[in-house]
Design a protein around this motif. Structure first.
Motif, PDB file in Angstrom:
ATOM      1  N   TYR A 220       0.807  -1.216   0.000  1.00 44.07           N
ATOM      2  CA  TYR A 220       0.000   0.000   0.000  1.00 44.07           C
ATOM      3  C   TYR A 220       0.848   1.279   0.000  1.00 44.07           C
ATOM      4  CZ  TYR A 220      -4.026  -2.990   0.810  1.00 44.07           C
ATOM      5  OH  TYR A 220      -5.008  -3.943   0.676  1.00 44.07           O
ATOM      6  N   HIS A 221       2.127   1.147  -0.293  1.00 41.83           N
ATOM      7  CA  HIS A 221       2.974   2.334  -0.388  1.00 41.83           C
ATOM      8  C   HIS A 221       2.489   3.219  -1.540  1.00 41.83           C
ATOM      9  CE1 HIS A 221       6.504   4.862  -1.155  1.00 41.83           C
ATOM     10  NE2 HIS A 221       6.861   4.600   0.095  1.00 41.83           N
ATOM     11  N   PRO A 222       2.475   4.545  -1.366  1.00 41.37           N
ATOM     12  CA  PRO A 222       1.952   5.440  -2.407  1.00 41.37           C
ATOM     13  C   PRO A 222       2.585   5.247  -3.780  1.00 41.37           C
ATOM     14  CG  PRO A 222       2.285   6.655  -0.364  1.00 41.37           C
ATOM     15  CD  PRO A 222       2.854   5.288  -0.135  1.00 41.37           C
ATOM     16  N   THR A 223       3.890   4.959  -3.814  1.00 45.23           N
ATOM     17  CA  THR A 223       4.546   4.760  -5.117  1.00 45.23           C
ATOM     18  C   THR A 223       4.009   3.517  -5.819  1.00 45.23           C
ATOM     19  OG1 THR A 223       6.571   5.858  -4.372  1.00 45.23           O
ATOM     20  CG2 THR A 223       6.757   4.401  -6.280  1.00 45.23           C
ATOM     21  N   ILE A 224       3.812   2.440  -5.074  1.00 47.22           N
ATOM     22  CA  ILE A 224       3.274   1.208  -5.658  1.00 47.22           C
ATOM     23  C   ILE A 224       1.833   1.427  -6.096  1.00 47.22           C
ATOM     24  CG2 ILE A 224       2.803  -1.239  -5.266  1.00 47.22           C
ATOM     25  CD1 ILE A 224       5.802  -0.403  -5.329  1.00 47.22           C
ATOM     26  N   LYS A 225       1.044   2.140  -5.283  1.00 50.43           N
ATOM     27  CA  LYS A 225      -0.345   2.422  -5.657  1.00 50.43           C
ATOM     28  C   LYS A 225      -0.411   3.283  -6.922  1.00 50.43           C
ATOM     29  CE  LYS A 225      -1.174  -0.194  -3.556  1.00 50.43           C
ATOM     30  NZ  LYS A 225      -1.895  -1.455  -3.824  1.00 50.43           N
ATOM     31  N   GLU A 226       0.516   4.227  -7.060  1.00 52.95           N
ATOM     32  CA  GLU A 226       0.522   5.075  -8.245  1.00 52.95           C
ATOM     33  C   GLU A 226       0.866   4.261  -9.494  1.00 52.95           C
ATOM     34  OE1 GLU A 226       0.335   8.689 -10.535  1.00 52.95           O
ATOM     35  OE2 GLU A 226      -0.549   7.972  -8.682  1.00 52.95           O
ATOM     36  N   LEU A 227       1.812   3.342  -9.369  1.00 49.39           N
ATOM     37  CA  LEU A 227       2.156   2.476 -10.507  1.00 49.39           C
ATOM     38  C   LEU A 227       0.975   1.593 -10.890  1.00 49.39           C
ATOM     39  CD1 LEU A 227       5.807   1.411  -9.542  1.00 49.39           C
ATOM     40  CD2 LEU A 227       5.121   2.984 -11.377  1.00 49.39           C
ATOM     41  N   GLU A 228       0.256   1.078  -9.897  1.00 47.24           N
ATOM     42  CA  GLU A 228      -0.947   0.283 -10.182  1.00 47.24           C
ATOM     43  C   GLU A 228      -1.979   1.130 -10.933  1.00 47.24           C
ATOM     44  OE1 GLU A 228      -0.953  -2.625  -6.220  1.00 47.24           O
ATOM     45  OE2 GLU A 228      -2.625  -1.275  -6.622  1.00 47.24           O
ATOM     46  N   PHE A 229      -2.183   2.349 -10.450  1.00 47.72           N
ATOM     47  CA  PHE A 229      -3.155   3.240 -11.080  1.00 47.72           C
ATOM     48  C   PHE A 229      -2.787   3.512 -12.534  1.00 47.72           C
ATOM     49  CE2 PHE A 229      -4.273   7.655 -12.230  1.00 47.72           C
ATOM     50  CZ  PHE A 229      -5.655   7.570 -12.162  1.00 47.72           C
ATOM     51  N   LEU A 230      -1.521   3.812 -12.790  1.00 43.52           N
ATOM     52  CA  LEU A 230      -1.082   4.138 -14.143  1.00 43.52           C
ATOM     53  C   LEU A 230      -1.196   2.932 -15.070  1.00 43.52           C
ATOM     54  CD1 LEU A 230       2.019   6.308 -13.190  1.00 43.52           C
ATOM     55  CD2 LEU A 230      -0.098   7.130 -14.263  1.00 43.52           C
ATOM     56  N   SER A 231      -0.807   1.759 -14.587  1.00 50.11           N
ATOM     57  CA  SER A 231      -0.947   0.552 -15.404  1.00 50.11           C
ATOM     58  C   SER A 231      -2.418   0.281 -15.713  1.00 50.11           C
ATOM     59  CB  SER A 231      -0.330  -0.655 -14.683  1.00 50.11           C
ATOM     60  OG  SER A 231      -0.479  -1.830 -15.450  1.00 50.11           O
ATOM     61  N   ASP A 289       8.823   6.798 -15.300  1.00 48.71           N
ATOM     62  CA  ASP A 289       9.473   7.699 -14.337  1.00 48.71           C
ATOM     63  C   ASP A 289       9.257   7.206 -12.912  1.00 48.71           C
ATOM     64  OD1 ASP A 289      10.386   9.354 -16.341  1.00 48.71           O
ATOM     65  OD2 ASP A 289       8.756  10.820 -16.132  1.00 48.71           O
ATOM     66  N   GLY A 290       8.046   6.687 -12.645  1.00 42.42           N
ATOM     67  CA  GLY A 290       7.721   6.221 -11.306  1.00 42.42           C
ATOM     68  C   GLY A 290       8.562   5.038 -10.858  1.00 42.42           C
ATOM     69  N   LEU A 291       9.049   4.247 -11.796  1.00 44.68           N
ATOM     70  CA  LEU A 291       9.891   3.106 -11.438  1.00 44.68           C
ATOM     71  C   LEU A 291      11.154   3.548 -10.700  1.00 44.68           C
ATOM     72  CD1 LEU A 291       9.692   0.944 -14.699  1.00 44.68           C
ATOM     73  CD2 LEU A 291       8.435   0.622 -12.552  1.00 44.68           C
ATOM     74  N   ARG A 292      11.600   4.759 -11.002  1.00 43.08           N
ATOM     75  CA  ARG A 292      12.817   5.277 -10.359  1.00 43.08           C
ATOM     76  C   ARG A 292      12.571   5.675  -8.911  1.00 43.08           C
ATOM     77  NH1 ARG A 292      12.530   8.416 -15.260  1.00 43.08           N
ATOM     78  NH2 ARG A 292      13.799   7.471 -16.920  1.00 43.08           N
ATOM     79  N   ASN A 293      11.301   5.789  -8.530  1.00 40.92           N
ATOM     80  CA  ASN A 293      10.959   6.244  -7.181  1.00 40.92           C
ATOM     81  C   ASN A 293      10.576   5.111  -6.235  1.00 40.92           C
ATOM     82  OD1 ASN A 293      11.262   8.947  -8.049  1.00 40.92           O
ATOM     83  ND2 ASN A 293       9.156   8.953  -8.839  1.00 40.92           N
ATOM     84  N   VAL A 294      10.690   3.859  -6.706  1.00 37.83           N
ATOM     85  CA  VAL A 294      10.347   2.733  -5.833  1.00 37.83           C
ATOM     86  C   VAL A 294      11.388   2.635  -4.715  1.00 37.83           C
ATOM     87  CG1 VAL A 294      10.048   0.231  -5.703  1.00 37.83           C
ATOM     88  CG2 VAL A 294       9.226   1.488  -7.709  1.00 37.83           C
ATOM     89  N   PRO A 295      10.977   2.686  -3.467  1.00 43.61           N
ATOM     90  CA  PRO A 295      11.929   2.636  -2.346  1.00 43.61           C
ATOM     91  C   PRO A 295      12.631   1.276  -2.259  1.00 43.61           C
ATOM     92  CG  PRO A 295       9.764   3.424  -1.624  1.00 43.61           C
ATOM     93  CD  PRO A 295       9.588   2.856  -2.994  1.00 43.61           C
ATOM     94  N   ALA A 296      13.681   1.246  -1.484  1.00 40.08           N
ATOM     95  CA  ALA A 296      14.374  -0.016  -1.173  1.00 40.08           C
ATOM     96  C   ALA A 296      13.942  -0.449   0.226  1.00 40.08           C
ATOM     97  CB  ALA A 296      15.883   0.183  -1.234  1.00 40.08           C
ATOM     98  N   TRP A 297      13.539  -1.727   0.339  1.00 42.58           N
ATOM     99  CA  TRP A 297      13.074  -2.248   1.625  1.00 42.58           C
ATOM    100  C   TRP A 297      13.935  -3.409   2.135  1.00 42.58           C
ATOM    101  CZ3 TRP A 297       9.030  -1.074  -2.038  1.00 42.58           C
ATOM    102  CH2 TRP A 297       8.187  -0.024  -1.646  1.00 42.58           C
ATOM    103  N   GLY A 298      15.009  -3.686   1.455  1.00 44.79           N
ATOM    104  CA  GLY A 298      15.826  -4.853   1.788  1.00 44.79           C
ATOM    105  C   GLY A 298      15.673  -5.912   0.711  1.00 44.79           C
ATOM    106  N   LYS A 299      16.700  -6.749   0.532  1.00 39.68           N
ATOM    107  CA  LYS A 299      16.753  -7.653  -0.617  1.00 39.68           C
ATOM    108  C   LYS A 299      15.520  -8.551  -0.749  1.00 39.68           C
ATOM    109  CE  LYS A 299      19.689 -10.904  -3.098  1.00 39.68           C
ATOM    110  NZ  LYS A 299      18.525 -11.549  -3.701  1.00 39.68           N
ATOM    111  N   ASP A 300      15.062  -9.157   0.319  1.00 39.41           N
ATOM    112  CA  ASP A 300      13.940 -10.103   0.220  1.00 39.41           C
ATOM    113  C   ASP A 300      12.687  -9.420  -0.322  1.00 39.41           C
ATOM    114  OD1 ASP A 300      12.490 -12.613   0.696  1.00 39.41           O
ATOM    115  OD2 ASP A 300      11.484 -11.478   2.273  1.00 39.41           O
TER     116      ASP A 300
END
Length: 368
Positions: A220-231, A289-300
């Motif tokens: 539910y992170h805003p960046t992931i939700k925005e990518l879902e919306f755009l797709s 452009d939004g792909l560049r804004n996906v945060p890092a949460w750790g490798k897994d």
């Protein structure tokens, strides 16, 4: 052109020698989209299994079932989930049939009836072990059987995400029915907010995470939700562009972006097609452009969210290819239209709307 593609089904009532006064040009919206066409190797066998299952529940009479079958919803699943296991592809294929069965049943009903139907459907998902009542609309049992099978392979996180997004989708179907009752045409921005839910992509994205364990704070992170919306908007735009000829012929185009912008901005049909193409390009750019804004949460988690994002990127291409490879919108002429980019503007026809549930009339495009 497509070596792995089987020959398309053709109808026995193919319209011959029919002159149409106007040809509609379809913009090639995904020319530069970086995700390419792929198809799951289990396509044919899984599509057949899923089709046999749906028919066993008898949702349609023979002619409408034929019209439903030539849409080849198993192909849509195989294009959208090219790397899915055989088991997960079956879940995806079943879901595509669930969506389009819901679409056919609800498109001819007033809002109150649609609300009752969607209530049955979400109850079947939330209570899949509960037997469905005698005489209930068959959509309840179809959805229950789908979810019983799907839930066996879903992680708890994926199952939760599917149920939540599926409920949102059903709510949007009720809203669309209300708009239909009131003959309401929304503005473009209102349209995208509603259409991003009722196009069915968000629950479909959740099927792509059946084997993943993405926590809510990531999902539910805003960046992931925005990518879902755009797709979702990319899928909706392509769907509306290719379906416009069929939908305007059947008087079912209020929730089509082409009708929306012609009404809102007083555009001609070619101008509206151009508007949709330009908006498609804008959404593509925003997604990349939004792909560049996906945060890092750790490798897994990063590895898992990368798989999920692949589904977000792959869906617009899969959807686009399916439009031309199935009989849903162009009948037997899909591959020809994909090359020429021109589709006839089908003549207006009165769809039979007094038939309901299993008696529903599903038009065959080649007969329009």
């Amino acid at each position: 052109m497509l070596e792995e593609m089987d020959t398309q089904n053709s109808t026995t009532e193919l319209a011959k020698g029919c002159a149409h006064p106007e040809m509609l040009y379809l913009p090639e919206t995904v020319r530069d989209w970086p995700w390419t066409r792929m198809i799951n190797p289990y396509y044919k066998e899984v599509a057949h299994e899923s089709s046999v299952w749906l028919k066993s529940l008898e949702p349609f009479k023979e002619r409408s079932q034929y019209a439903f079958d030539i849409c080849d919803f198993g192909r849509l699943a195989a294009l959208a989930y090219p790397f899915a296991s055989r088991e997960d592809l079956r879940t995806a294929a079943d879901l595509m049939s669930v969506f389009f069965a819901i679409d056919e049943y609800t498109d001819v009903e007033p809002q109150q009836v649609v609300k009752e139907m969607t209530g049955v459907i979400i109850d079947a998902v939330r209570n899949p072990t509960k037997p469905r009542p005698e005489g209930e609309v068959v959509l309840g049992e179809i959805t229950r059987q789908f979810w019983v099978r799907a839930e066996k392979t879903a992680t708890p996180e994926a199952a939760k995400h599917f149920v939540d997004t599926f409920a949102d989708y059903l709510d949007s179907v009720v809203i669309q029915a209300g708009d239909r009752d009131q003959n309401r045409i929304r503005t473009a921005e209102e349209y995208f907010e509603t259409r991003s839910n009722n196009i069915g992509t968000r629950p479909s994205f959740a099927i792509g995470e059946l084997h993943l364990s993405i926590p809510d704070y990531v999902f539910y992170h805003p960046t992931i939700k925005e990518l879902e919306f755009l797709s979702s908007c990319l899928v909706a735009l392509d769907n509306d562009i290719v379906s416009y000829s069929k939908e305007q012929a059947l008087g079912d185009d209020r929730h089509n972006i082409i009708t929306v912008v012609m009404h809102q901005f007083n555009l001609t049909l070619p101008e509206a097609m151009n508007w949709a193409s330009e908006r498609h390009k804008k959404f593509q750019d925003q997604f990349l452009d939004g792909l560049r804004n996906v945060p890092a949460w750790g490798k897994d988690i990063d590895d898992q969210i990368a798989v999920y994002i692949e589904h977000l990127g792959g869906w617009p291409r899969a959807n686009y290819c399916w439009h031309f490879e199935s009989g849903r919108y162009f009948g037997s002429k899909g591959l020809e239209i994909q090359k020429t980019r021109y589709v006839p503007l089908y003549p207006k026809r009165n769809r039979v709307t007094h038939l309901h549930k299993e008696d529903i009339d599903i038009p065959i495009v080649d007969c329009l």
